[in-house]
Design an enzyme around this catalytic site. Structure first.
Site, PDB file in Angstrom:
ATOM      1  N   LYS A 150       5.603  -4.450  -7.928  1.00 54.08           N
ATOM      2  CA  LYS A 150       5.153  -4.636  -8.528  1.00 54.08           C
ATOM      3  C   LYS A 150       3.337  -4.599  -8.863  1.00 54.08           C
ATOM      4  CE  LYS A 150       8.291  -7.181  -5.473  1.00 54.08           C
ATOM      5  NZ  LYS A 150       9.323  -5.869  -5.046  1.00 54.08           N
ATOM      6  N   ASP A 192       4.199   1.159   4.309  1.00 58.42           N
ATOM      7  CA  ASP A 192       4.766   1.017   3.004  1.00 58.42           C
ATOM      8  C   ASP A 192       3.916  -0.392   3.231  1.00 58.42           C
ATOM      9  OD1 ASP A 192       5.576  -0.893   1.278  1.00 58.42           O
ATOM     10  OD2 ASP A 192       7.185  -1.935   1.946  1.00 58.42           O
ATOM     11  N   TYR A 194       9.439  -6.311   5.477  1.00 59.18           N
ATOM     12  CA  TYR A 194      10.226  -6.989   3.818  1.00 59.18           C
ATOM     13  C   TYR A 194      12.166  -7.116   4.027  1.00 59.18           C
ATOM     14  CZ  TYR A 194      12.276  -6.433  -0.487  1.00 59.18           C
ATOM     15  OH  TYR A 194      13.462  -6.888  -1.693  1.00 59.18           O
TER      16      TYR A 194
END
Length: 369
Positions: free
Chosen positions: A196, A171, A99
């Protein structure tokens, strides 16, 4: 209990004062204490904690199978706190596909904090092993990765971390604990952007992680990146339907990836559920399904990809992911100048609509009709 049952009931104990089934929201920023600072209710100030946040943390620890969880204002805040808990002079190994916010932290902030980092392709455990240094304190993994959907063999990297005396964090935002539970494979901590899938409705921002206890809690308290009571409540609501939503996200994702893989206008599809994906065997071993995130490369380069994104009718051009609606994004544009993401790549968050409608929309966008 099975995961599906735990997800429904985690944090769902009826309110002791009223018997309410839906968890209450405690909006107060301050709590009554005694003249010498006694805390009869267990709380003093919202930055230290509040009952709704505590209920969410207990729920997240329960569904992940961890001893504790800590909730933050965002996933980035949660990940940054974990890094800040490391001693100065530490070396961190990151994946090469990660990310972009954490890539920025590695490049711009770790040096300010007296730390260094390396980035490697984590699909090859030998490269991870070769990247280790005497001062390596953490191996940071992201699987599936954002946006190339790379897969990391978690058990293999756990073994490498243990041999080096380092910690390992995962993650797990794309997979969620509904599909993948890294703590059961030996990871020290799991990170989620609760914005999310855990929230699930594109209406909440937050982050969570577990482990390193008192240090993490102290960082959150002093630097102030706490989750608001209402956001904590929204994630609690999302947890109750997580399993059902992830089943549909996953089945839709596989259907859409399969259709895109056979389209002449598509150069490549990145989705671990496809047998052609280089990480498929590992993903199949450590995930119960493959999730609702995918990316694909459009033949013709950046301009062709932008044209496809401009033609969609059902998908919405938007960042973020994990909501009920399907989103599409030219990821390199969203990440900004210097993005390593291929310019012809479109990232897709597959929603809960009927898969045939989603396939039809992307097909007409690719064909320009």
């Amino acid at each position: 209990m099975k995961f599906e049952t735990r997800a429904v009931h985690a944090g769902g104990k009826p309110d002791s004062a009223t018997g309410a089934i839906a968890p209450p929201i405690h909006l107060s920023t301050t709590f009554e204490h005694g003249p010498a600072g006694e805390r009869p209710g267990g709380y003093m100030y919202i930055r230290e904690g509040n009952p709704t946040q505590t209920r969410l943390e207990e729920a997240l620890a329960g569904v992940e199978g961890g001893g504790a969880a800590f909730v933050f204002a965002s996933g980035l805040a949660a990940g940054a706190a974990y890094l800040q808990a490391l001693p100065a002079g530490s070396h961190v190994v990151f994946p090469d596909d990660i990310y972009y916010g954490f890539r920025t932290i590695a490049q711009e902030f770790l040096p300010r904090w007296g730390m260094e980092s390396s980035a490697v392709h984590m699909g090859d455990p030998d490269r991870v092993r070769a990247a280790l240094k005497p001062n390596t304190r953490l191996i940071w993994t992201e699987t599936p990765s954002n946006p190339l959907m790379k897969i990391v063999d978690l058990a293999a990297v756990v073994s490498i971390a243990r041999g080096a005396g380092a910690r390992m964090i995962v993650d797990g935002t794309f997979a969620t604990p509904a599909l993948q539970r890294p703590l059961e494979l030996g990871a020290d901590a799991v990170l989620h952007a609760t914005t999310k899938y855990l929230g699930g409705h594109s209406d909440v921002q937050g982050g969570a992680r577990g482990e390193l206890g008192e240090t993490i809690e102290h960082i959150r308290h002093i630097l102030g990146a706490v989750s608001s009571p209402f956001n904590s409540w929204l994630v609690l609501r999302g947890l109750r339907s997580l399993s059902c939503r992830m089943e549909r996200h996953s089945s839709n994702g596989l259907a859409l990836a399969t259709a895109l893989a056979s389209h002449g206008g598509v150069e490549a599809v990145h989705y671990p559920g496809l047998v052609s994906h280089p990480g498929h065997a590992v993903a199949r071993r450590q995930m119960s399904a493959f999730g609702g995130m995918l990316s694909f490369r459009v033949r013709g380069g950046r301009d062709a990809a932008i044209r496809v994104a401009s033609r969609v009718k059902l998908f919405t051009n938007a960042t973020s992911l994990g909501g009920t609606e399907s989103l599409i994004e030219h990821r390199a544009s969203s990440e900004g100048p210097g993005s390593p993401t291929p310019q012809n790549l479109l990232r897709v968050s597959v929603g809960l609509e009927h898969p045939e409608d989603l396939i039809q929309d992307l097909t007409q966008a690719l064909e320009g009709s």
